[in-house]
Motif scaffolding. Sequence first.
Motif: not given
Length: 368
Positions: A177-181, A184-188, A234-238, A252-254
């Motif tokens: 979860v953290l790695g994927t977030l 995503i943050c890096l790409l955006t 991290a999810v709320l931040w995203q 991601l947390c599903s």
Amino acid sequence: MAVWSLAEWAIVAAVALVLAASCTHFSIAYALHRQLLDQPGQRRSHQVPTPRGGGIGIVVGALFVIALFAAQSESSIRALALSVMAAVVVVGMVGWIDDHGGLRARTRLAAHCLAALVLLATPAVLIGLSDPITGRGALLMYTLAAVFPGLAIVWSINLHNFMDGIDGLLALQAMFVLGTLAWICLLTGYPGQAGCIGACAIAAGGFLPFNFPRARIFMGDVGSGVLGLLVAIAVLWQMATPGIALASGIVLCSAFVTDATCTLLSRMLRGRRWYSAHREHLYQWLVRCGFSHARVVALYMGWNLLIVLPAVYWMNRMARTGASIVDGPTTNRFGPAVAVYALACTVWWLGKRWCLRNVTTRSRHAAA
């Protein structure tokens, strides 16, 4: 203040990894000396006495990362980062005490609520101080709006504690979860967020070799609670970050959210003492059906890689292009998340039915 480069964040992540691994290594001897051992039993999925409390390494690594993130951030972000550190300390301390002797459930819950309050109070204070007159209305609106995030934080802390029952599952899920977030943050275009979240994921990896594929030490409440807190943050931040599909973190947390929530609702509907210890999560039923811990972890990671990751990629691709996924902004934001969770609930139900037909130790299954 200049934002750190990816190379600098890579160094931070490497140091966090070493810190987490070192603390975990020393915590084994400490736990053995203090006799902090989880004994096998009816509600356990392990067969031999195993030390607990190794998650302290994750806490130390994460605090190191967040402290450096605060040091290189502007004042408003620094205040938020310091509140995150305070919340991590509260949750980690309560978990550490609980690992040493046990605390009442209401005491742990009160501490988790305090951590959420500490975390969410800082933005409210900043709003009020920005303009003491017009800030009053904004402060009230923020307070009302913070109720749902606060409940989400408390639920995430406890959810991840519930799901920490077999070797490697929680650490790998948090890293995913953290790695994927972070990616995503890096790409955006948010390298600072990406560096901090990614380094926390690497810190969790420092614990993994001591717990998977064979556990030399368990994470304990000190680690599971803090990982639940970090995932929620991290999810709320995203969700508050422009340019990223709103429901990315929720999808991601599903795997964990579905298993924990469906199990809880199932126990409540059957009149069980839902707050007591049990072995009724799907991952626990799979172990009782003869699956190894590694195989169960592979099934959960398979869901993440084959279902969740493509869904999140598609959601963010649509968000970047501005395309409508079906018909309208609401569907565009939450349609894929609803579809993933509908599939997850179906898989959970079918998996539970299969386990009930095939389990060999169904009697005395801790139906407290």
